[in-house]
Design a protein around this motif. Structure first.
Motif: not given
Length: 610
Positions: A236-240, A263-269, A275-279
């Motif tokens: 998804l173009g996100v660096e872990p 946790l910051a990814l929970a607020e990703h654009d 959704a993935l982080v929440a899951a």
């Protein structure tokens, strides 16, 4: 003007308390009840009053609030009760908790207990624990008397702290005004919420989340395996996010529920990332769902009290509060402006959102005396195009959109000493791939072009050395910043301190690493980071003064980062917009030569303004 120090004691139980609910939820809840109130007028003996709502109302109305300053420790709470439950609004709001945060920084507790102990003014009692689950009529006379003594002690502690921290000009007058302005955003709400739009958005968000997870084809194994989850993020173009493992000392993925990067990814654009982080976290709702539901609940109770925390950050900037972070409402993507559009002006009014353009980059150029860049800002030139021209060796008129984007990212990102790997990662988060070799070249071009900014980083590094050796050093354009070794801090134009408490250093061969004490442990600090802190803090000083000028004529209802939102009558929009822009282009006397500019928009909703 009288000083009225006040503290409410209210009903609470295991399920109904400020630990379970926000301030807005708690005070507006049908279960809410005032047990009693402690009141001190100036330095007179503190009184305790308890009784029915009607009796308390009559008692409180007996004071001359139109000519009084209300003082509490957490005035957002007590001031809301005074206003929402009793219809009382004093002339001025003050708050010892806000003052403590500004004086001592956000890395130490500003609770009444902690600050009272720090100043040695007395000890906070514990009688409140005996009030758990008890309504006023359930107290015996003796119990109510003890509770009153407890409340009186809190009031007296608050008064003593104010005398120690802020009386006789000990605390900057402008900052007192900003505390008042900030508290009014919450205590005297103006903005409304569009319930129909919010309910529609909540339904769409939930449906889209399920569809996104289904489309991603993510299994439970994918979610729980660090390696597989990292690959999903990369797709998804996100660096872990990563961290150094405490057990192995090696680099590992930071996917724990306590890891800030994760946790910051929970607020990703990208809401698919949300959704993935929440899951992965095992939660049922994404941030967007939770926040939308909270907005819906507020709209059913009344107007939107804007919870903006005064001096929330190390640099003095405002932040989110009361579990509603209005500082990061999405503007892009599928959820772009949905929540912003739900925040609306009252009938007959319009919102004006004025944003201070590129203020940090402007402050940096001015502070470093990087003359050419400062002049470009002053002339209104496109500094992003000019930077891109240096990077690519192409005339300015031939710079394309992608090249300008790299120029923009460089100007906004490389000014604080960012290295090539982080720069490349930042570009990638915006969907722009650049190999590490090219990133190194771009960073070198920036530094070669802006030599005085490089020097400012080095000066800041020397200031850190000076702070540890109790030696005064120079930093930035003359007279604006004062390095204060006795406080291990930098004094800002506001008069407040940018603190680096318990600053220490370790020598590693030829390199020195500085760290200072924070709530989360020791944090690394270096020259470039100091300049980032300073630029944000100076920008905040300027915006604070601009906001006060605006507030002389128009109601300020929100501040987000470098912007100020006002609510004006429809017939005043053109005149008000011109005045607000004029204020946002004004600069204090100490900022001579700093090129400041702004842009503004208007709308019936917050989202329509920009």
């Amino acid at each position: 003007m009288d000083l009225i120090t006040l503290d409410f004691e209210t009903y609470y139980d295991k399920a109904f308390s400020l630990k379970k609910l926000t301030t807005e939820e708690y005070v507006r809840d049908p279960r809410f009840e005032v047990i009693g109130v402690g009141v001190k007028v100036n330095s007179e003996v503190t009184e305790w009053g308890s009784g029915t709502h009607e009796q308390l109302s009559k008692y409180l109305q007996s004071f001359d609030w139109e000519n009084s300053m209300l003082l509490c420790h957490n005035t957002m709470f007590d001031g809301a009760i005074l206003g929402w439950c009793f219809g009382i609004h004093p002339r001025v709001y003050a708050d010892t908790m806000c003052i403590a945060r500004a004086i001592h920084g956000v890395e130490v507790s500003a609770s009444l207990k902690a600050v009272s102990e720090k100043y040695g003014v007395g000890e906070k009692g514990t009688e409140v624990v005996n009030a758990l689950g008890k309504r006023r009529v359930e107290f015996t006379a003796e119990e109510l008397s003890r509770y009153g003594d407890y409340c009186i002690n809190d009031v007296d502690l608050t008064f003593k702290l104010f005398m120690r921290m802020a009386n006789n000009g000990k605390f900057p007058r402008l900052e007192m005004k900003l505390i008042d302005l900030t508290l009014r955003m919450f205590i005297q709400p103006v903005l409304d919420l569009n319930l129909e739009l919010l309910e529609q958005h909540l339904t769409e968000t939930r449906d889209r989340k399920e569809a996104l997870l289904g489309a991603a084809g993510v299994t439970k194994e994918d979610l729980m395996s660090n390696a597989k989850f990292a690959e999903v993020l990369k797709s998804l173009g996100v660096e872990p996010p990563t961290k150094t493992s405490l057990t192995t000392g090696k680099e590992a993925f930071a996917f724990a529920k306590t890891d800030e990067g994760f946790l910051a990814l929970a607020e990703h654009d990208n809401e698919q990332v949300q959704a993935l982080v929440a899951a992965r976290l095992g939660t049922k709702s994404t941030l967007e769902e939770t926040r939308t539901q909270r907005f819906i609940d507020i709209s059913k109770r009344g107007l939107l009290p804007v919870p903006v925390r005064y001096y929330a950050a190390h640099t003095g900037r405002w932040g989110g509060d009361d579990k509603i972070n209005l500082q990061n409402l999405p503007s892009r993507g599928a959820n772009g402006k949905k929540l912003k559009n739900s925040i609306i002006a009252p009938a007959g009014h319009t919102l004006i959102d004025a944003d201070s353009a590129q203020i940090e980059a402007r402050v940096l150029a001015w502070l470093a005396e990087q003359t050419e860049l400062t002049k470009s800002f002053a002339k209104g030139e496109d500094v992003y195009v000019k930077m891109a021209s240096h990077i690519y060796g192409v005339p300015e008129e031939k710079i394309n959109k992608d090249q300008r984007f790299v120029g923009k990212t460089t100007i906004l990102g490389a000014g604080y000493g960012m290295g090539a790997p982080k720069f490349a990662a930042q570009l990638k988060n915006f969907g722009f791939d650049m190999d590490i070799g090219e990133a190194r070249r771009v960073i070198k071009v920036y530094r070669d072009t802006n030599g005085k900014i490089n020097k400012l980083w080095r000066d800041a590094q020397r200031s850190l050395v000076g702070l540890t050796k109790n030696e005064k050093t120079e930093l930035g354009v003359g007279g604006v910043l004062e390095v204060v070794p006795a406080e291990t801090a930098i004094r800002l134009p506001s008069g407040l301190l940018l603190r680096y408490d318990d600053l220490e250093f370790e020598q590693f061969d030829e390199n020195v690493e500085f760290t200072y004490k924070t709530r989360k442990g020791r944090t690394r600090i270096y020259g470039g980071k100091v300049i980032e802190n300073v630029c944000q803090a100076v920008a905040r000083c300027i915006i604070g003064e601009q906001m006060l000028k605006i507030a002389k004529k128009y109601r300020v209802v929100l501040t987000v980062h470098d912007s100020v939102v006002c609510c004006v009558r429809d017939e005043e929009v053109d005149e008000a917009q011109a005045y607000i822009e004029q204020c946002m282009r004004w600069k204090p006397d100490w900022a001579k030569g700093l090129p400041i500019n702004c842009e503004s928009g208007t709308g019936k909703s917050y989202g329509e303004c920009g």
